[in-house]
Design a protein around this motif. Structure first.
Motif, PDB file in Angstrom:
ATOM      1  N   ARG A   1       1.394  62.235  70.320  1.00 16.07           N
ATOM      2  CA  ARG A   1       2.545  61.910  71.155  1.00 16.07           C
ATOM      3  C   ARG A   1       2.256  60.764  72.126  1.00 16.07           C
ATOM      4  NH1 ARG A   1       5.250  67.208  73.464  1.00 16.07           N
ATOM      5  NH2 ARG A   1       6.976  65.735  73.734  1.00 16.07           N
TER       6      ARG A   1
ATOM      7  N   GLU B   1      13.630  55.694  68.408  1.00 20.07           N
ATOM      8  CA  GLU B   1      12.804  56.790  68.926  1.00 20.07           C
ATOM      9  C   GLU B   1      12.694  56.695  70.450  1.00 20.07           C
ATOM     10  OE1 GLU B   1       8.578  59.037  67.889  1.00 20.07           O
ATOM     11  OE2 GLU B   1       9.124  57.212  66.800  1.00 20.07           O
ATOM     12  N   LYS B   2      12.515  57.856  71.100  1.00 18.25           N
ATOM     13  CA  LYS B   2      12.492  57.913  72.555  1.00 18.25           C
ATOM     14  C   LYS B   2      11.105  58.325  73.063  1.00 18.25           C
ATOM     15  CE  LYS B   2      17.376  59.215  72.796  1.00 18.25           C
ATOM     16  NZ  LYS B   2      17.874  57.985  73.441  1.00 18.25           N
TER      17      LYS B   2
ATOM     18  N   THR C   1       5.880  60.804  73.460  1.00 16.05           N
ATOM     19  CA  THR C   1       7.058  60.751  72.605  1.00 16.05           C
ATOM     20  C   THR C   1       7.899  62.014  72.779  1.00 16.05           C
ATOM     21  OG1 THR C   1       5.872  61.730  70.737  1.00 16.05           O
ATOM     22  CG2 THR C   1       5.903  59.317  70.883  1.00 16.05           C
ATOM     23  N   GLU C   2       9.198  61.869  72.569  1.00 16.82           N
ATOM     24  CA  GLU C   2      10.102  63.010  72.700  1.00 16.82           C
ATOM     25  C   GLU C   2       9.869  64.027  71.585  1.00 16.82           C
ATOM     26  OE1 GLU C   2      14.567  62.595  72.111  1.00 16.82           O
ATOM     27  OE2 GLU C   2      14.441  62.748  74.298  1.00 16.82           O
TER      28      GLU C   2
ATOM     29  N   THR D   1      13.985  53.906  75.024  1.00 18.42           N
ATOM     30  CA  THR D   1      14.560  54.091  73.696  1.00 18.42           C
ATOM     31  C   THR D   1      14.311  52.829  72.893  1.00 18.42           C
ATOM     32  OG1 THR D   1      16.301  55.535  74.578  1.00 18.42           O
ATOM     33  CG2 THR D   1      16.641  54.605  72.360  1.00 18.42           C
TER      34      THR D   1
ATOM     35  N   LYS E   1      12.724  56.878  80.716  1.00 15.01           N
ATOM     36  CA  LYS E   1      12.747  57.123  79.275  1.00 15.01           C
ATOM     37  C   LYS E   1      13.053  55.812  78.566  1.00 15.01           C
ATOM     38  CE  LYS E   1      13.692  61.027  77.711  1.00 15.01           C
ATOM     39  NZ  LYS E   1      14.251  62.353  77.322  1.00 15.01           N
TER      40      LYS E   1
ATOM     41  N   THR F   1       9.009  59.179  76.900  1.00 13.10           N
ATOM     42  CA  THR F   1       9.027  59.356  78.355  1.00 13.10           C
ATOM     43  C   THR F   1       7.778  58.730  78.950  1.00 13.10           C
ATOM     44  OG1 THR F   1      10.304  61.405  78.207  1.00 13.10           O
ATOM     45  CG2 THR F   1       9.068  61.029  80.247  1.00 13.10           C
TER      46      THR F   1
END
Length: 198
Positions: free
Chosen positions: A72, A81-82, A64-65, A116, A114, A84
């Protein structure tokens, strides 16, 4: 890493690779050969053998970003939420796709992308295609379910002398708290105030 064992003929071997290992695995190994069932029988025959092996070892990593919540690697996300996604051990020939659900990915090629999450509650699957194999991560996005407000200490009854005014500074908390809502906007709507003269 070690642990490779010749398990029969034609020659093949197996091994355990640590979960954080990614890349091309090379090695030369030697050991004891046991004739397979249906062979000549008798005690094991000891041979010295060597074999060079090369294998692509890849795994899909998600992160998670945001750093809060602390996990994470979680797949439950707040709307917007973003995350990677990286195909560890792969080169830039990876093709990424949103294989099901809602949300978006960018870029669609390379060793990482990424994701979203969608602006509404939904599920999504992101797939990496690499050298004839696919690797998929499944996500779920949730909407806010509640809000709590905490008064900033020392801000009670803010008042500007000579002006009809009162107020405090509040800290809003959005639930649930096991995801992040860092990418949403909160707007306080207008309300009617009633003044009392003394």
């Amino acid at each position: 890493p070690g642990g490779f064992i010749w398990v029969g003929g034609p020659a093949s071997w197996t091994g355990t690779i640590p979960p954080d290992f990614a890349g091309v695995h090379n090695g030369s190994f030697s050991g004891t050969y046991q004739p397979p069932p249906g062979g000549t029988g008798g005690p094991p025959h000891v041979y010295t053998w060597e074999a060079d092996t090369k294998a692509d070892v890849v795994y899909l990593k998600t992160e998670t970003e945001v750093t809060i919540p602390a996990d994470r690697t979680r797949k439950k996300l707040g709307v917007g939420e973003k995350v990677t996604l990286t195909l560890k051990g792969a080169d830039n020939s990876v093709a990424w796709s949103l294989s099901s659900g809602s949300g978006s990915i960018d870029p669609t090629s390379g060793s990482w992308t990424k994701f979203t999450a969608h602006e509404r509650a939904s599920g999504a699957s992101v797939t990496a295609a690499y050298k004839g194999k696919t690797y998929t991560a499944n996500f779920s996005a949730v909407e806010p379910s509640g809000v709590m407000m905490e008064r900033e200490p020392g801000t009670t009854n803010w008042h500007i002398n000579g002006t009809a005014s009162a107020g405090f500074k509040g800290r809003p908390y959005i639930t649930p708290n096991d995801v992040s809502f860092i990418n949403i906007e909160i707007r306080e709507q207008s309300c009617i105030g009633i003044g009392i003269l003394y």
